[in-house]
Design an enzyme around this catalytic site. Structure first.
Site, PDB file in Angstrom:
ATOM      1  N   ASP A  35       0.914  -1.040   0.108  1.00 31.46           N
ATOM      2  CA  ASP A  35      -0.078  -0.085  -0.257  1.00 31.46           C
ATOM      3  C   ASP A  35       0.893   1.276   0.014  1.00 31.46           C
ATOM      4  O   ASP A  35       1.684   1.548   0.797  1.00 31.46           O
ATOM      5  CB  ASP A  35      -0.937   0.064   1.160  1.00 31.46           C
ATOM      6  CG  ASP A  35      -2.057   0.757   1.214  1.00 31.46           C
ATOM      7  OD1 ASP A  35      -1.831   2.144   0.935  1.00 31.46           O
ATOM      8  OD2 ASP A  35      -3.256   0.497   1.233  1.00 31.46           O
ATOM      9  N   GLN A  98     -14.626   2.613   1.752  1.00 34.21           N
ATOM     10  CA  GLN A  98     -13.823   2.137   0.592  1.00 34.21           C
ATOM     11  C   GLN A  98     -13.526   3.339  -0.495  1.00 34.21           C
ATOM     12  O   GLN A  98     -14.595   4.169  -0.603  1.00 34.21           O
ATOM     13  CB  GLN A  98     -14.787   1.263  -0.566  1.00 34.21           C
ATOM     14  CG  GLN A  98     -13.906   0.609  -1.494  1.00 34.21           C
ATOM     15  CD  GLN A  98     -14.817  -0.315  -2.245  1.00 34.21           C
ATOM     16  OE1 GLN A  98     -15.971  -0.849  -2.003  1.00 34.21           O
ATOM     17  NE2 GLN A  98     -14.233  -1.022  -3.236  1.00 34.21           N
ATOM     18  N   HIS A 104     -10.010  -5.598  -2.410  1.00 28.75           N
ATOM     19  CA  HIS A 104      -8.854  -5.621  -2.105  1.00 28.75           C
ATOM     20  C   HIS A 104      -8.917  -5.863  -0.509  1.00 28.75           C
ATOM     21  O   HIS A 104      -9.945  -5.490   0.113  1.00 28.75           O
ATOM     22  CB  HIS A 104      -7.842  -4.332  -2.200  1.00 28.75           C
ATOM     23  CG  HIS A 104      -8.495  -3.251  -1.722  1.00 28.75           C
ATOM     24  ND1 HIS A 104      -9.563  -2.579  -2.613  1.00 28.75           N
ATOM     25  CD2 HIS A 104      -8.426  -2.439  -0.733  1.00 28.75           C
ATOM     26  CE1 HIS A 104      -9.923  -1.349  -1.964  1.00 28.75           C
ATOM     27  NE2 HIS A 104      -9.265  -1.355  -0.758  1.00 28.75           N
ATOM     28  N   PHE A 105      -8.149  -6.748  -0.089  1.00 32.09           N
ATOM     29  CA  PHE A 105      -7.917  -7.018   1.597  1.00 32.09           C
ATOM     30  C   PHE A 105      -6.525  -6.204   1.995  1.00 32.09           C
ATOM     31  O   PHE A 105      -5.628  -6.224   1.555  1.00 32.09           O
ATOM     32  CB  PHE A 105      -7.716  -8.291   1.908  1.00 32.09           C
ATOM     33  CG  PHE A 105      -9.047  -9.056   1.710  1.00 32.09           C
ATOM     34  CD1 PHE A 105      -9.670  -9.607   0.538  1.00 32.09           C
ATOM     35  CD2 PHE A 105      -9.877  -9.292   2.996  1.00 32.09           C
ATOM     36  CE1 PHE A 105     -10.846 -10.109   0.650  1.00 32.09           C
ATOM     37  CE2 PHE A 105     -11.170 -10.083   2.855  1.00 32.09           C
ATOM     38  CZ  PHE A 105     -11.663 -10.411   1.686  1.00 32.09           C
ATOM     39  N   HIS A 106      -6.824  -5.440   2.881  1.00 33.40           N
ATOM     40  CA  HIS A 106      -5.685  -4.773   3.512  1.00 33.40           C
ATOM     41  C   HIS A 106      -4.944  -5.732   4.891  1.00 33.40           C
ATOM     42  O   HIS A 106      -5.633  -6.342   5.347  1.00 33.40           O
ATOM     43  CB  HIS A 106      -6.103  -3.431   4.425  1.00 33.40           C
ATOM     44  CG  HIS A 106      -6.659  -2.360   3.621  1.00 33.40           C
ATOM     45  ND1 HIS A 106      -5.922  -1.450   3.369  1.00 33.40           N
ATOM     46  CD2 HIS A 106      -8.034  -2.267   3.175  1.00 33.40           C
ATOM     47  CE1 HIS A 106      -6.727  -0.516   2.665  1.00 33.40           C
ATOM     48  NE2 HIS A 106      -7.886  -1.041   2.531  1.00 33.40           N
TER      49      HIS A 106
HETATM   50  P1  AMP Z   1      -9.761   1.167   0.513  1.00 34.50           P
HETATM   51  O1  AMP Z   1     -10.423   1.538  -0.700  1.00 34.50           O
HETATM   52  O2  AMP Z   1     -10.486   2.330   1.387  1.00 34.50           O
HETATM   53  O3  AMP Z   1     -10.090   0.084   1.223  1.00 34.50           O
HETATM   54  O4  AMP Z   1      -8.466   1.722   0.524  1.00 34.50           O
HETATM   55  C1  AMP Z   1      -7.594   1.786  -0.723  1.00 34.50           C
HETATM   56  C2  AMP Z   1      -6.261   1.756  -0.364  1.00 34.50           C
HETATM   57  O5  AMP Z   1      -5.400   1.737  -1.563  1.00 34.50           O
HETATM   58  C3  AMP Z   1      -5.684   2.792   0.335  1.00 34.50           C
HETATM   59  O6  AMP Z   1      -5.127   2.178   1.556  1.00 34.50           O
HETATM   60  C4  AMP Z   1      -4.600   3.446  -0.245  1.00 34.50           C
HETATM   61  O7  AMP Z   1      -3.445   3.804   0.379  1.00 34.50           O
HETATM   62  C5  AMP Z   1      -4.227   2.457  -1.510  1.00 34.50           C
HETATM   63  N1  AMP Z   1      -3.863   2.825  -2.493  1.00 34.50           N
HETATM   64  C6  AMP Z   1      -4.411   3.597  -3.428  1.00 34.50           C
HETATM   65  N2  AMP Z   1      -3.839   3.992  -4.700  1.00 34.50           N
HETATM   66  C7  AMP Z   1      -2.597   3.047  -4.528  1.00 34.50           C
HETATM   67  C8  AMP Z   1      -1.751   2.514  -5.533  1.00 34.50           C
HETATM   68  N3  AMP Z   1      -1.565   3.205  -6.583  1.00 34.50           N
HETATM   69  N4  AMP Z   1      -0.836   1.580  -5.128  1.00 34.50           N
HETATM   70  C9  AMP Z   1      -0.878   1.110  -3.903  1.00 34.50           C
HETATM   71  N5  AMP Z   1      -1.902   1.209  -3.007  1.00 34.50           N
HETATM   72  C10 AMP Z   1      -2.662   2.256  -3.287  1.00 34.50           C
END
Ligand code: AMP
Length: 140
Positions: A35, A98, A104-106
């Site tokens: 991330d 989101q 995606h999974f964090h």
């Molecule tokens: P969420 O959709 O809220 O679950 O989170 C999206 C995640 O994607 C966030 O933690 C961002 O920091 C991450 N993110 C956004 N763009 C990128 C990227 N180009 N590469 C890696 N991570 C990303």
């Protein structure tokens, strides 16, 4: 009415190789990468190659391929960062937090007494992400 999947979302573009990422793992169905705005060192994301907005519209057969990789990366991140615990998170639609609409999974290493940084906070230095990725890959 629910929104549809946008095949040009940022993670779809990472899958197509149109924008860079710091990769950790890939197979025929699943990709994991760092991330860029980590909430703690080692914060990574696991995504399926098949497009869905989130968990709600995902094919259960895709989830069956995805979850073993989430577990594999969680174990590797725990070992790499000597974490006390691993936080796994997944948000569905803006109301739930989101921001990128490809499932995606964090996976986030946690240490006792250390708070998480804010979600989608500051961008991490690419060299730090690469070094953290190497640590995780060494534990895969
Ligand atoms: P969420 O959709 O809220 O679950 O989170 C999206 C995640 O994607 C966030 O933690 C961002 O920091 C991450 N993110 C956004 N763009 C990128 C990227 N180009 N590469 C890696 N991570 C990303």
């Amino acid at each position: 009415m629910s929104a549809t999947y946008d095949p040009n979302n940022i993670f779809a573009r990472i899958l197509k190789g149109e924008i860079p990422s710091v990769k950790l793992y890939e197979d025929a169905d699943v990709v994991a990468f760092m991330d860029v705005m980590p909430q703690a060192p080692g914060h990574l994301l696991v995504i399926p190659r098949q497009g869905s907005r989130n968990l709600l519209d995902a094919d259960p057969a895709v989830l069956a391929k995805l979850m073993p990789v989430v577990q594999k990366l969680a174990l590797a991140a725990k070992e790499a960062f000597e974490a006390d615990g691993i936080y796994v998170a997944q948000f569905n639609e803006p109301a739930a937090g989101q921001t990128v609409f490809h499932l995606h999974f964090h996976v986030i290493p946690r240490h006792d007494g250390q708070p998480l940084k804010p979600h989608s906070g500051g961008m991490e230095d690419i060299e730090v992400l690469k070094a953290n990725a190497e640590k995780i890959k060494a534990c895969l």
